[in-house]
Write an enzyme that holds these catalytic residues in place. Structure first.
Site, PDB file in Angstrom:
ATOM      1  CG  HIS A  82      12.754 140.608  98.497  1.00 57.92           C
ATOM      2  ND1 HIS A  82      12.025 140.463  97.328  1.00 57.92           N
ATOM      3  CD2 HIS A  82      11.723 140.702  99.302  1.00 57.92           C
ATOM      4  CE1 HIS A  82      10.803 140.500  97.671  1.00 57.92           C
ATOM      5  NE2 HIS A  82      10.685 140.842  98.772  1.00 57.92           N
ATOM      6  CD  GLU A  98      10.447 141.928  93.668  1.00 58.96           C
ATOM      7  OE1 GLU A  98       9.542 142.492  92.961  1.00 58.96           O
ATOM      8  OE2 GLU A  98      10.151 142.241  95.104  1.00 58.96           O
ATOM      9  CG  ASP A 152       6.468 145.473  97.029  1.00 56.17           C
ATOM     10  OD1 ASP A 152       5.462 145.298  97.565  1.00 56.17           O
ATOM     11  OD2 ASP A 152       7.378 144.533  96.627  1.00 56.17           O
ATOM     12  CG  ASP A 209       9.783 146.539  94.415  1.00 52.68           C
ATOM     13  OD1 ASP A 209       9.431 147.101  93.733  1.00 52.68           O
ATOM     14  OD2 ASP A 209       9.376 145.254  94.350  1.00 52.68           O
ATOM     15  CG  HIS A 252       0.488 141.438  91.120  1.00 55.17           C
ATOM     16  ND1 HIS A 252       0.499 142.147  92.506  1.00 55.17           N
ATOM     17  CD2 HIS A 252       1.617 140.679  91.403  1.00 55.17           C
ATOM     18  CE1 HIS A 252       1.500 141.846  93.217  1.00 55.17           C
ATOM     19  NE2 HIS A 252       2.481 141.008  92.484  1.00 55.17           N
ATOM     20  CG  ASP A 271      -2.632 143.296  92.626  1.00 58.66           C
ATOM     21  OD1 ASP A 271      -2.991 142.343  93.282  1.00 58.66           O
ATOM     22  OD2 ASP A 271      -1.747 143.923  92.653  1.00 58.66           O
ATOM     23  CD  GLU A 288      10.526 143.747  98.476  1.00 63.90           C
ATOM     24  OE1 GLU A 288       9.704 143.723  97.496  1.00 63.90           O
ATOM     25  OE2 GLU A 288      10.270 143.274  99.692  1.00 63.90           O
TER      26      GLU A 288
HETATM   27  C1  GLT Z   1       4.729 140.512  96.474  1.00 62.33           C
HETATM   28  C2  GLT Z   1       6.119 140.245  96.991  1.00 62.33           C
HETATM   29  C3  GLT Z   1       6.711 141.522  96.407  1.00 62.33           C
HETATM   30  C4  GLT Z   1       6.739 141.808  94.841  1.00 62.33           C
HETATM   31  C5  GLT Z   1       5.226 141.877  94.151  1.00 62.33           C
HETATM   32  C6  GLT Z   1       5.402 141.718  92.812  1.00 62.33           C
HETATM   33  S1  GLT Z   1       4.211 140.927  94.953  1.00 62.33           S
HETATM   34  O1  GLT Z   1       3.979 141.243  97.277  1.00 62.33           O
HETATM   35  O2  GLT Z   1       6.170 140.351  98.378  1.00 62.33           O
HETATM   36  O3  GLT Z   1       8.059 141.606  96.744  1.00 62.33           O
HETATM   37  O4  GLT Z   1       7.447 142.763  94.311  1.00 62.33           O
HETATM   38  O5  GLT Z   1       4.903 140.305  92.274  1.00 62.33           O
HETATM   39 MN    MN Z   2       8.860 143.313  95.776  1.00 62.11          MN
HETATM   40 MN    MN Z   3       8.956 141.686 100.061  1.00 65.51          MN
END
Ligand code: GLT
Ligand code: MN
Ligand code: MN
Length: 389
Positions: A222, A183, A289, A247, A56, A59, A219
């Protein structure tokens, strides 16, 4: 551990600065690890065998950094990349940490916040491109509500669309070689986050001005938070030619966002995920991630990073075995075999096929009575995963 499961550059394993740099703060406790600088993190990633690092804007460059500090930080970071050979395939914007974004960034009710979010993202895109990023991720962690009394969801979608459109035009004007990857996450930190699943984003992308330059960054955690089959989401994204990034991590269903080491919890799902990615020939980054348990020190962070990559390669090897297993392939062949009983072959519609189909007599009872051997197939799968085949 010099064996077949050593990470190599061609595996495209990447980590965010925020992943290996996570100092172990959680909502109930203070950090447990020292905060490492971006340069130290690049060296750590090189030591464990990663291919790339993502970040980011903040970061790398603190949100309040003066211009001279920014230049020094970027110079040092570039030098660390050159020293180690670590690449920057992806970058993103922090549009969730600062209090200004407490009610969202692109969807905030405050027009000034929406404009600030665009400015911050334009600058972060410039920074990402300067360091070589080809994919730009948007995770709208604050794009949502605690109460639906506060925001009209149609208005929020319109603002989200306007914001992304603005930025695709910006990238085109600048002639950057960059695509966007959106995402999804259903909740946390907001009570409800808009466009909560990968499928939601796939539909939304088609309403943008430049859908061809926008894809998804699904991800594992998620999609699991939503109780969904991650591999199915990935398959839909792949089918739509929208799998621009991924992710990888792990997550138990029904829990808060855990961001566990990839492949450490949902073993069967992760196996099918890796098998899918390898079978279709996904050529993008495999980005982890996730972060180390809060019990770990810096050595534990390295264990976490090494374990993520090693597990991916272990799953990959299991997928190869599965694909080469004679009994498994025999069962699959049986399932796919043409019936040979005069059943009309229904591919694409034609009037002649429809007529043939209309007149065909099916043996419905026989169709229902047939055993499909999925118990055997699944047991064989499990035995491959558990290492006895
Ligand atoms: C954050 C989030 C992640 C995202 C990142 C990108 S930041 O840690 O939980 O899932 O991918 O913004
Ligand atoms: Mn992520
Ligand atoms: Mn996450």
């Amino acid at each position: 551990m010099a064996d077949a499961y050593q990470p190599k550059p061609e595996h495209r394993f990447t980590f965010g600065l925020w992943t290996v740099g996570n100092p172990g703060r959680d909502p109930f406790g203070e950090p447990v690890r020292p905060v490492l600088s971006p340069v130290e993190l690049v060296h750590l990633l090189a030591e464990v065998g990663a291919y790339g690092v993502n970040f980011h804007d903040n970061d790398l460059v603190p949100i309040d950094a003066a211009a001279a500090d920014r230049d020094r930080i970027v110079r040092d970071f570039k030098a660390a990349l050159a020293d180690t050979g670590i690449t920057v395939p992806m970058a993103t914007t922090n549009l969730f940490g600062d209090p200004a974004f407490k009610d969202g960034a692109f969807t905030s009710n405050d027009a000034r916040v929406r404009a600030y979010a665009l400015q911050k993202t334009m600058r972060a895109i410039d920074l990402g491109v300067e360091l070589g990023a080809k994919v730009y991720v948007f995770w709208g962690g604050r794009e949502g509500v605690e109460t639906d009394a506060s925001k009209d969801p149609l208005e929020a979608l319109k603002r989200y669309r306007d914001g992304l459109n603005f930025l695709t035009h910006y990238v085109k004007d600048r002639k950057y070689d960059l695509v966007f990857a959106l995402e999804a996450k259903p909740n946390e930190p907001r009570h409800d986050i808009y466009l909560p699943t990968t499928g939601s984003f796939l539909a939304f992308i088609e309403t943008l001005d430049h859908p061809e330059m926008v894809g998804v960054n699904p991800e594992v955690a998620h999609e699991h938070m939503s109780g969904l089959n991650f591999m199915h989401a990935i398959a839909q994204a792949w089918d739509a030619k929208k799998l621009f990034h991924i992710d990888l991590n792990d997550q138990a269903f029904g829990r808060y966002d855990q961001d566990l080491r990839f492949g450490s919890h949902s073993i069967k799902s992760c196996f099918f995920l890796v098998k899918f990615l390898e079978d279709v020939g996904y050529a993008g980054m495999r980005h982890f991630d996730s972060h180390a348990y809060r019990t770990e020190d810096v050595e534990g962070v390295k264990d976490f990073a090494r374990g993520s990559m090693r597990s991916y390669l272990l799953y990959k090897e299991k997928a190869r075995r599965w694909n080469e297993d004679k009994e498994i392939q025999g069962l699959l062949k049986e399932l796919a075999a043409a019936p040979g009983d005069g059943t009309p072959d229904v591919g694409r519609y034609s009037a002649a096929t429809a007529e043939k189909l209309a007149g065909h007599a099916f043996d419905r009872k026989a169709l229902g009575a047939r055993g499909l051997k999925y118990e055997r197939l699944d047991q064989l799968t499990l035995e491959v995963i558990l290492g006895v085949r």
